[in-house]
Design a protein around this motif. Sequence first.
Motif, PDB file in Angstrom:
ATOM      1  N   ASP A  52      31.901  19.946  -6.237  1.00 60.08           N
ATOM      2  CA  ASP A  52      32.062  21.207  -7.342  1.00 60.08           C
ATOM      3  C   ASP A  52      31.020  22.605  -5.804  1.00 60.08           C
ATOM      4  N   GLU A  54      29.293  26.178  -6.023  1.00 62.66           N
ATOM      5  CA  GLU A  54      28.915  28.122  -6.766  1.00 62.66           C
ATOM      6  C   GLU A  54      29.159  28.258  -5.619  1.00 62.66           C
ATOM      7  N   LYS A  61      30.505  34.934  -9.737  1.00 63.51           N
ATOM      8  CA  LYS A  61      30.025  33.918  -9.560  1.00 63.51           C
ATOM      9  C   LYS A  61      30.698  32.863 -10.793  1.00 63.51           C
ATOM     10  N   THR A  62      31.627  31.345  -9.433  1.00 64.59           N
ATOM     11  CA  THR A  62      32.422  30.610 -10.200  1.00 64.59           C
ATOM     12  C   THR A  62      31.995  29.310  -9.401  1.00 64.59           C
ATOM     13  N   THR A  63      32.894  28.394 -10.003  1.00 69.07           N
ATOM     14  CA  THR A  63      32.905  26.717  -8.875  1.00 69.07           C
ATOM     15  C   THR A  63      34.603  26.376  -8.815  1.00 69.07           C
TER      16      THR A  63
END
Length: 209
Positions: A52, A54, A61-63
């Motif tokens: 994962d 970021e 923001k997201t993973t």
Amino acid sequence: MGKIMVMEHPLIQHKIGIIRRTETSSKEFRELVGEIAMFMAYEATRGLKLRDIEIDTPITKTTVKELAGKKLAVVPILRAGLGMVEGMLTMIPAAKVGHIGLYRDPETLKPVEYYCKLPADCEEREVFVTDPMLATGGSAEAAIAMLKEKGVKNIHFMCVIAAPEGVKALSKAHPDVDIYIGALDEHLNDHGYIVPGLGDAGDRIFGTK
Ligand code: URA
């Protein structure tokens, strides 16, 4: 223990049905071997590790996932293995490419290396050895032994058509290697050709017959 996997994907089976035909031209044969290799690469890379990370999208923001395991290399056995390289690279463009050339010594009948050029960091990579036809298994066994001597530990073997004799010999010699097969045929004939097979894959890819 390595896996032995016969590809069941309908597109792979359909394309193999076309390359077997005597009337298929070299141009079509070459293109189809490339496409088959591309689909096989898709199946053979299912187990690659992800991690994962970021990131920022334009919204938030997201993973997301990114490949996290070893880097990859494709190593064709000259000459027919070359026919699978472009298709593999379509799926795994960051892979480096090594080459192994072997000939059969007429006296000992053993495969002898005449060319070997591998990526400098090959022992750190997960390596996909390609040869469209796994017949007796002699070349594949020798090529993989050469890679192991150079310190490569993670090896997969990819072929379009295999004879049961070759699969048995290769899995016995290198039980740690995954073997990916497009189609498993009946047997080898007295001249070392796979039956029903498709003839000489190198000649059909390069139009030398
Ligand atoms: N190599 C080929 O190209 N074809 C066979 O049938 C066996 C080995």
